[in-house]
Structure formats: C-alpha cells, structure tokens
Design a protein around this motif. Structure first.
Motif, PDB file in Angstrom:
ATOM      1  N   VAL A   9       0.845  -1.405   0.242  1.00  0.00           N
ATOM      2  CA  VAL A   9       0.234   0.025  -0.266  1.00  0.00           C
ATOM      3  C   VAL A   9       0.838   1.065  -0.416  1.00  0.00           C
ATOM      4  CG1 VAL A   9      -1.543   1.109   0.875  1.00  0.00           C
ATOM      5  CG2 VAL A   9      -2.099  -1.011   1.069  1.00  0.00           C
ATOM      6  N   ALA A  10       1.562   1.118   0.344  1.00  0.00           N
ATOM      7  CA  ALA A  10       2.683   2.448   0.795  1.00  0.00           C
ATOM      8  C   ALA A  10       3.592   2.225  -0.826  1.00  0.00           C
ATOM      9  CB  ALA A  10       3.455   2.370   2.032  1.00  0.00           C
ATOM     10  N   LEU A  11       3.831   1.550  -1.171  1.00  0.00           N
ATOM     11  CA  LEU A  11       4.413   1.781  -2.983  1.00  0.00           C
ATOM     12  C   LEU A  11       3.354   2.328  -3.732  1.00  0.00           C
ATOM     13  CD1 LEU A  11       7.101   1.330  -4.344  1.00  0.00           C
ATOM     14  CD2 LEU A  11       5.510  -1.014  -5.175  1.00  0.00           C
ATOM     15  N   LEU A  12       2.616   1.695  -2.996  1.00  0.00           N
ATOM     16  CA  LEU A  12       1.149   2.926  -4.361  1.00  0.00           C
ATOM     17  C   LEU A  12       1.862   4.039  -4.185  1.00  0.00           C
ATOM     18  CD1 LEU A  12      -1.806  -0.100  -4.390  1.00  0.00           C
ATOM     19  CD2 LEU A  12      -0.300   0.246  -6.518  1.00  0.00           C
ATOM     20  N   LEU A  13       1.498   4.532  -3.321  1.00  0.00           N
ATOM     21  CA  LEU A  13       1.253   5.905  -1.885  1.00  0.00           C
ATOM     22  C   LEU A  13       2.213   6.648  -2.763  1.00  0.00           C
ATOM     23  CD1 LEU A  13      -0.446   5.438   1.070  1.00  0.00           C
ATOM     24  CD2 LEU A  13      -1.584   6.347  -0.932  1.00  0.00           C
ATOM     25  N   ILE A  14       3.204   6.323  -2.776  1.00  0.00           N
ATOM     26  CA  ILE A  14       4.695   6.940  -3.443  1.00  0.00           C
ATOM     27  C   ILE A  14       3.726   6.748  -4.296  1.00  0.00           C
ATOM     28  CG2 ILE A  14       6.809   6.579  -3.226  1.00  0.00           C
ATOM     29  CD1 ILE A  14       6.877   4.890  -0.733  1.00  0.00           C
ATOM     30  N   ILE A  15       3.389   5.977  -4.954  1.00  0.00           N
ATOM     31  CA  ILE A  15       3.511   6.202  -6.634  1.00  0.00           C
ATOM     32  C   ILE A  15       2.683   7.468  -7.026  1.00  0.00           C
ATOM     33  CG2 ILE A  15       2.907   5.221  -8.701  1.00  0.00           C
ATOM     34  CD1 ILE A  15       4.183   2.788  -8.038  1.00  0.00           C
ATOM     35  N   GLY A  16       1.615   7.371  -6.278  1.00  0.00           N
ATOM     36  CA  GLY A  16       0.571   8.073  -6.290  1.00  0.00           C
ATOM     37  C   GLY A  16       0.921   9.710  -6.092  1.00  0.00           C
ATOM     38  N   ALA A  17       1.653   9.912  -4.803  1.00  0.00           N
ATOM     39  CA  ALA A  17       2.599  10.882  -5.041  1.00  0.00           C
ATOM     40  C   ALA A  17       3.597  11.780  -5.905  1.00  0.00           C
ATOM     41  CB  ALA A  17       2.217  11.032  -3.149  1.00  0.00           C
ATOM     42  N   THR A  18       4.358  10.096  -6.110  1.00  0.00           N
ATOM     43  CA  THR A  18       5.641  11.186  -6.892  1.00  0.00           C
ATOM     44  C   THR A  18       5.001  11.065  -8.683  1.00  0.00           C
ATOM     45  OG1 THR A  18       6.244   8.870  -6.975  1.00  0.00           O
ATOM     46  CG2 THR A  18       7.041  10.298  -5.548  1.00  0.00           C
ATOM     47  N   SER A  19       3.998  11.036  -9.089  1.00  0.00           N
ATOM     48  CA  SER A  19       3.965  10.541 -10.339  1.00  0.00           C
ATOM     49  C   SER A  19       2.184  10.589 -10.600  1.00  0.00           C
ATOM     50  CB  SER A  19       3.605   9.487 -10.743  1.00  0.00           C
ATOM     51  OG  SER A  19       5.567   9.119 -11.256  1.00  0.00           O
ATOM     52  N   ILE A  20       2.115  11.778 -10.215  1.00  0.00           N
ATOM     53  CA  ILE A  20       0.373  12.722  -9.521  1.00  0.00           C
ATOM     54  C   ILE A  20      -0.480  12.691 -11.122  1.00  0.00           C
ATOM     55  CG2 ILE A  20      -1.224  13.840  -8.731  1.00  0.00           C
ATOM     56  CD1 ILE A  20       1.082  14.602  -6.869  1.00  0.00           C
ATOM     57  N   ASN A  21      -1.459  11.726 -11.759  1.00  0.00           N
ATOM     58  CA  ASN A  21      -1.872  11.513 -12.954  1.00  0.00           C
ATOM     59  C   ASN A  21      -3.363  12.270 -13.295  1.00  0.00           C
ATOM     60  OD1 ASN A  21       0.277  10.391 -15.021  1.00  0.00           O
ATOM     61  ND2 ASN A  21       0.472   9.452 -13.016  1.00  0.00           N
ATOM     62  N   ALA A  22      -3.603  12.765 -14.330  1.00  0.00           N
ATOM     63  CA  ALA A  22      -5.080  12.750 -14.482  1.00  0.00           C
ATOM     64  C   ALA A  22      -5.651  12.673 -15.709  1.00  0.00           C
ATOM     65  CB  ALA A  22      -5.442  14.857 -13.702  1.00  0.00           C
ATOM     66  N   GLN A  23      -5.968  13.824 -16.186  1.00  0.00           N
ATOM     67  CA  GLN A  23      -6.983  13.659 -17.495  1.00  0.00           C
ATOM     68  C   GLN A  23      -6.967  13.512 -18.340  1.00  0.00           C
ATOM     69  OE1 GLN A  23      -9.960  12.936 -15.769  1.00  0.00           O
ATOM     70  NE2 GLN A  23      -9.730  13.529 -14.417  1.00  0.00           N
ATOM     71  N   ASP A  24      -5.522  14.301 -19.274  1.00  0.00           N
ATOM     72  CA  ASP A  24      -5.415  14.149 -20.558  1.00  0.00           C
ATOM     73  C   ASP A  24      -4.120  15.178 -20.656  1.00  0.00           C
ATOM     74  OD1 ASP A  24      -5.159  17.043 -21.103  1.00  0.00           O
ATOM     75  OD2 ASP A  24      -7.598  16.755 -21.325  1.00  0.00           O
ATOM     76  N   LYS A  25      -3.146  14.586 -21.846  1.00  0.00           N
ATOM     77  CA  LYS A  25      -2.445  15.458 -21.950  1.00  0.00           C
ATOM     78  C   LYS A  25      -2.080  16.634 -22.451  1.00  0.00           C
ATOM     79  CE  LYS A  25      -2.906  14.702 -26.974  1.00  0.00           C
ATOM     80  NZ  LYS A  25      -1.896  14.205 -28.587  1.00  0.00           N
ATOM     81  N   ASN A  26      -3.066  17.593 -22.282  1.00  0.00           N
ATOM     82  CA  ASN A  26      -2.796  19.116 -22.852  1.00  0.00           C
ATOM     83  C   ASN A  26      -2.775  19.097 -21.037  1.00  0.00           C
ATOM     84  OD1 ASN A  26      -2.358  19.637 -25.381  1.00  0.00           O
ATOM     85  ND2 ASN A  26      -4.949  19.106 -25.616  1.00  0.00           N
ATOM     86  N   ASN A  27      -3.842  19.167 -20.299  1.00  0.00           N
ATOM     87  CA  ASN A  27      -3.683  19.422 -18.940  1.00  0.00           C
ATOM     88  C   ASN A  27      -3.218  17.992 -17.925  1.00  0.00           C
ATOM     89  OD1 ASN A  27      -4.699  22.349 -18.659  1.00  0.00           O
ATOM     90  ND2 ASN A  27      -6.164  21.218 -20.290  1.00  0.00           N
ATOM     91  N   PRO A  28      -2.176  17.748 -18.070  1.00  0.00           N
ATOM     92  CA  PRO A  28      -1.536  16.661 -17.385  1.00  0.00           C
ATOM     93  C   PRO A  28      -2.431  16.633 -15.390  1.00  0.00           C
ATOM     94  CG  PRO A  28      -0.045  17.610 -17.935  1.00  0.00           C
ATOM     95  CD  PRO A  28      -0.785  18.274 -18.452  1.00  0.00           C
ATOM     96  N   PHE A  29      -1.796  17.407 -14.944  1.00  0.00           N
ATOM     97  CA  PHE A  29      -3.030  17.394 -13.498  1.00  0.00           C
ATOM     98  C   PHE A  29      -3.755  18.082 -13.044  1.00  0.00           C
ATOM     99  CE2 PHE A  29       2.088  18.986 -14.512  1.00  0.00           C
ATOM    100  CZ  PHE A  29       2.448  18.321 -13.507  1.00  0.00           C
ATOM    101  N   SER A  30      -3.907  17.312 -12.005  1.00  0.00           N
ATOM    102  CA  SER A  30      -5.752  17.668 -11.988  1.00  0.00           C
ATOM    103  C   SER A  30      -5.914  17.340 -10.098  1.00  0.00           C
ATOM    104  CB  SER A  30      -6.774  16.462 -11.649  1.00  0.00           C
ATOM    105  OG  SER A  30      -5.926  15.267 -11.488  1.00  0.00           O
ATOM    106  N   VAL A  31      -6.813  18.149  -9.690  1.00  0.00           N
ATOM    107  CA  VAL A  31      -7.192  18.302  -7.907  1.00  0.00           C
ATOM    108  C   VAL A  31      -8.291  18.405  -7.871  1.00  0.00           C
ATOM    109  CG1 VAL A  31      -4.826  19.564  -7.040  1.00  0.00           C
ATOM    110  CG2 VAL A  31      -7.026  20.698  -8.070  1.00  0.00           C
ATOM    111  N   GLY A  32      -8.850  16.982  -6.942  1.00  0.00           N
ATOM    112  CA  GLY A  32     -10.024  17.000  -6.805  1.00  0.00           C
ATOM    113  C   GLY A  32     -10.247  16.899  -5.007  1.00  0.00           C
ATOM    114  N   PHE A  33     -11.746  17.876  -4.646  1.00  0.00           N
ATOM    115  CA  PHE A  33     -12.393  17.886  -3.612  1.00  0.00           C
ATOM    116  C   PHE A  33     -13.497  17.981  -3.663  1.00  0.00           C
ATOM    117  CE2 PHE A  33      -9.141  21.153  -5.101  1.00  0.00           C
ATOM    118  CZ  PHE A  33      -8.076  21.805  -3.974  1.00  0.00           C
ATOM    119  N   GLY A  34     -14.130  16.989  -2.833  1.00  0.00           N
ATOM    120  CA  GLY A  34     -15.020  17.164  -2.557  1.00  0.00           C
ATOM    121  C   GLY A  34     -15.644  16.176  -1.074  1.00  0.00           C
ATOM    122  N   VAL A  35     -17.066  15.121  -1.494  1.00  0.00           N
ATOM    123  CA  VAL A  35     -17.082  14.608  -0.185  1.00  0.00           C
ATOM    124  C   VAL A  35     -17.203  13.001  -0.243  1.00  0.00           C
ATOM    125  CG1 VAL A  35     -18.525  16.576   1.230  1.00  0.00           C
ATOM    126  CG2 VAL A  35     -19.771  14.328  -0.364  1.00  0.00           C
TER     127      VAL A  35
END
Length: 454
Positions: A9-35
C-alpha cells in the motif's frame, strides 16, 4: 504478511504522490475536492446486519456514512494512452456498519490507483469522461488499520476545458478482518491544469503543430498570415492569399498555374508554355508570334510560309517564288517541248557579218523573241554552241565560233537572262550538219545552236 501488505500500500501511495496523474495530455495535472460516503452494507453477505452484494446499494439514509464538509482530496497526473495515476486522501466518521449502529468512529483512507479513460473504448465525447480504476490503499478506523485492494468506476462531467464534476464509486477489499469490505462513494469538483502553451495562441503544445509561433485553433495552432486557408509552413506564398491547390499561391488568370511560376500571369495560358497562351498551337507564344491566329514555324516568326505564286510550293522551297511552277522542279516551270522547238528555230536565224562576231541587223529581233521564252524559265540551264564551215584554217574557225557563241550569250545577259543559266562554247568546223562541198551546205554549217541542259 501484514508488513508486506502495508509495504504494498505504501508503494502505491508513493507512486501516487510522485507521479500524480489526471485527465489528458494537454492539462496533465488535476486536483479534486469533494465529499465521500462509506457503505459497509452491500458487500458482506452472511454477516449480521449486512445484505448481499449490491443489495440496497443506494440506501443513503440507512447505510451511508458521510460528514457535511470537504472530506476527500485527490491529486493526479495523466500518463499516456488514456492511463493516469491518482492519489486520494479521505476522512469520515462511521456511525453505521450495515444495519448496526456504532459509536462515532474515525475513518481515514489513503489510496493510490491507476485509472483508464473508457472513452478510448467507447468513443471520445466532449463533456462525458467515464473511467475505471484499480489500485490499493490503507484504511484506519480508530486504532485499527488494514491494507485494501480497490477497484471501481467513475466519471467526470466537464463544464469547461478545466473544470468538471466527479462522481466515483469503488469497492475496497480489506486484507484484515477487523475492518470489513466496503464501498466508498464520492462526489466533488475536479480541476485540470498544467497545460503548456508557449506561443499563447490557445492551443496547447501537445496539440500545437506550430508550438513556437502564434497561430489559429482551426489550424492546430499554426499561422495563416494571408487568411487563405493554407498554413504558412505549407504556403509557398504566405503573404498573398491564394489557392490550396496551388500551395497557397494566387492564380490571377485562372489557368491553373501560380502567378509566381506564370510568365503571363494576367493571360490564361498552358503549362507547356509556362502560363502563356498559344492561340494557334504552333508552339510559339502569342507575344512572340507575328501571326498568333495562324500556325507557322518559329523560323518564320510563327507565320505560315507564303506561296506567292500559288503553285503549291512554299516560297521558302520555291526556286521561282514569283512564277507558277511544279513541285518536281522546285516550284519552277518546266520548259515545254514547244518552247524548246521555237528556241531552236529562232537560233537558226541568228546571222553574223562575214568573218566577224557581229550580228546582222535582222538577227536582233530573233534574239529578243528568244529572250521572251528563256526568261519564262528562271532556273532552266541552256548551252549555246557556235559552229563554222570548213573554209579557213581550223584554229581561226575555232576562235571565230567561240566569239560568236559568246556574243549571243552576252546579248542575252544584257537583256536580263542570268549568266549562271548560260554556257557558251565554240566548236569551229568540227560538227557540220551538211557537206562543206557546196555553198548551201557550208551556209547551214555556219550556225549558232541552243540546247536545254537542265
């Protein structure tokens, strides 16, 4: 075993934290907020107070655990070919575990997931963006914690290029029995960002065919300075509006040849003549053709060769362009048998003074009549021969016959007959036509003759 699961699990979290990925090649980063809402009920058949798989899946009032605040945050980064990686953190308070009520228990989850954009399978849409995910995480409930294997489905609905709403539902399979399997649902906003547009033309570099030059969206970010529909990099005439078929160059006379390659840009012509017209199709453009409406050779400046005398032999091939002739004689008339006979008869009446090369007076009219026949044939060649009788010595007679033959030739030339068409020669007494024994025979032998030789 437990440490191995925690490490996974920790490895997955490290991958997520260092290679954060999102929706498409033009806007490669994303953040989300919700419930987020946690539901233990429809995943644990056989447990008291729990239903079978997906039973009462949306029984929000009885089974969902949620708090009225932002309780889930995600960050992501696009990878390639529809794949992205996401890291998510969520907090909650658990008061319902299935149909069983529990005292408020804190819930904390950290997850990492690989997501795949299902539009790559279903077909691209402008606003609806469904995806599937698989990954893992770690859940803490009060003092208990466990690794989880996660899978789920979700979708984004985009209000603009960068802002959308996200709805997601994922199943979490717990590795330890002290926290049972459950669903976690979430609803929130997602924001894409990070696209690079070096030339600020509104087309991101990844889709900009000309990323360093300000261009137009409809041309994938490339400029079209003359607004002719051909981008500058493919436009041979980028500053002058032209035709796509001519690589952006104009064609003023509409002859299919770009003005820059057209020697006659304002007059419709042919490619063979570099855009210039050749009305009579004789291979000479009209501007250099003295007879643009009549086919003719270049040697005659585009005009047809004339046939002045109308005998069917062009002047350029006609040795007698002003006299009707025949083809076999290079356009010159052929001497008739009748005229030959008449000439021979006339020359028989050519008389000289005794022992001299001077004509008798009655001879001149006969020679003039012969000249009228000879000039009708400007290319005919004639041989004039002089003859004597046998009176006198041979040497004297030979000289006298030559003088008389040349006297005739010189007279003809003086009246316009070409000297090139005449030869004169004396034969003395060597070619008698009668006997020199008597006066009548000797008189016949004293003569000048003319013969057609060509």
């Amino acid at each position: 075993m437990k440490n191995l699961k925690i490490g996974f699990v920790a490895l997955l979290l490290i991958i997520g934290a260092t290679s954060i990925n999102a929706q498409d090649k033009n806007n490669p980063f994303s953040v989300g907020f919700g419930v987020n809402a946690v539901d233990f009920y429809p995943t644990n058949p056989g447990l008291m107070g729990h239903g079978s798989w997906f039973n009462e899946f949306v029984n929000v009032g009885d089974h969902y655990n949620a708090i009225p605040a932002i309780s889930k945050v995600t960050v992501g980064k696009y990878l390639t070919d529809g794949f992205s990686i996401e890291a998510a953190g969520a907090i909650n308070t658990i008061s319902n575990v299935g149909d069983n009520s529990v005292s408020n228990t804190s819930y904390i989850a950290l997850d990492g997931a690989v997501k795949y954009d299902l539009n790559n399978v279903l077909g691209e849409t402008s606003v609806f963006d469904p995806y599937a995910l698989i990954g893992g995480g770690y859940v803490w409930m009060d003092n208990f914690g466990t690794g989880t294997f996660n899978s789920g489905l979700g979708f984004n609905v985009w209000f603009s290029e960068n802002l959308g709403v996200n709805l997601e539902s994922k199943y979490k399979h717990a590795f330890e029995s002290n926290i049972v399997q459950h669903f976690q649902h979430s609803l929130g906003l997602v924001i894409k960002f990070g696209g690079t547009d070096t030339d600020n033309d509104g087309v991101y570099n990844d889709e900009d065919a000309c990323p360093e030059v300000f261009g137009l969206i409809e041309y994938n970010g490339c400029p079209d300075a003359d607004n002719d529909g051909v981008i500058d990099s493919k436009d041979d005439c980028p500053n002058v509006a032209g035709l796509e078929s001519l690589k952006g160059c104009p064609d003023t006379d509409n002859d299919g040849i770009a003005d820059k390659d057209d020697a006659c840009p304002n007059v419709k012509g042919t490619k063979a003549n570099k855009g210039c017209p050749d009305t009579d199709n004789d291979g000479i453009i009209d501007s250099k053709d003295n007879c643009p409406n009549q086919a003719g050779p270049e040697a005659n400046s585009g005009c047809p060769w004339p046939d002045t005398d109308g005998d069917g032999v062009l002047d350029k091939d006609d040795a007698c362009p002003d006299v009707v002739g025949i083809v076999s004689n290079k356009g010159c008339p052929e001497v008739s048998v009748k005229d030959i006979a008449k000439l021979e008869a006339l020359f028989k009446t050519v008389y000289f003074e005794t022992n001299r090369a001077d004509f008798k007076s009655e001879t001149i009219s006969k020679l003039n009549e012969a000249i009228e026949i000879i000039v009708k044939y400007p290319t005919a060649k004639f041989a004039i021969s002089g003859h004597t009788d046998s009176i006198g010595n041979d040497q004297y007679n030979m000289k006298l016959s030559e003088k008389r033959a040349n006297a005739v030739k010189n007279y003809l030339v003086s009246k316009g007959v070409s000297a090139n068409n005449l030869t004169a020669k004396g034969f003395g007494e060597t070619q008698p036509i009668e006997s020199n024994m008597y006066n009548p025979g000797r008189a016949a032998n004293r003569r000048v003759e003319i013969k057609l030789i060509n």
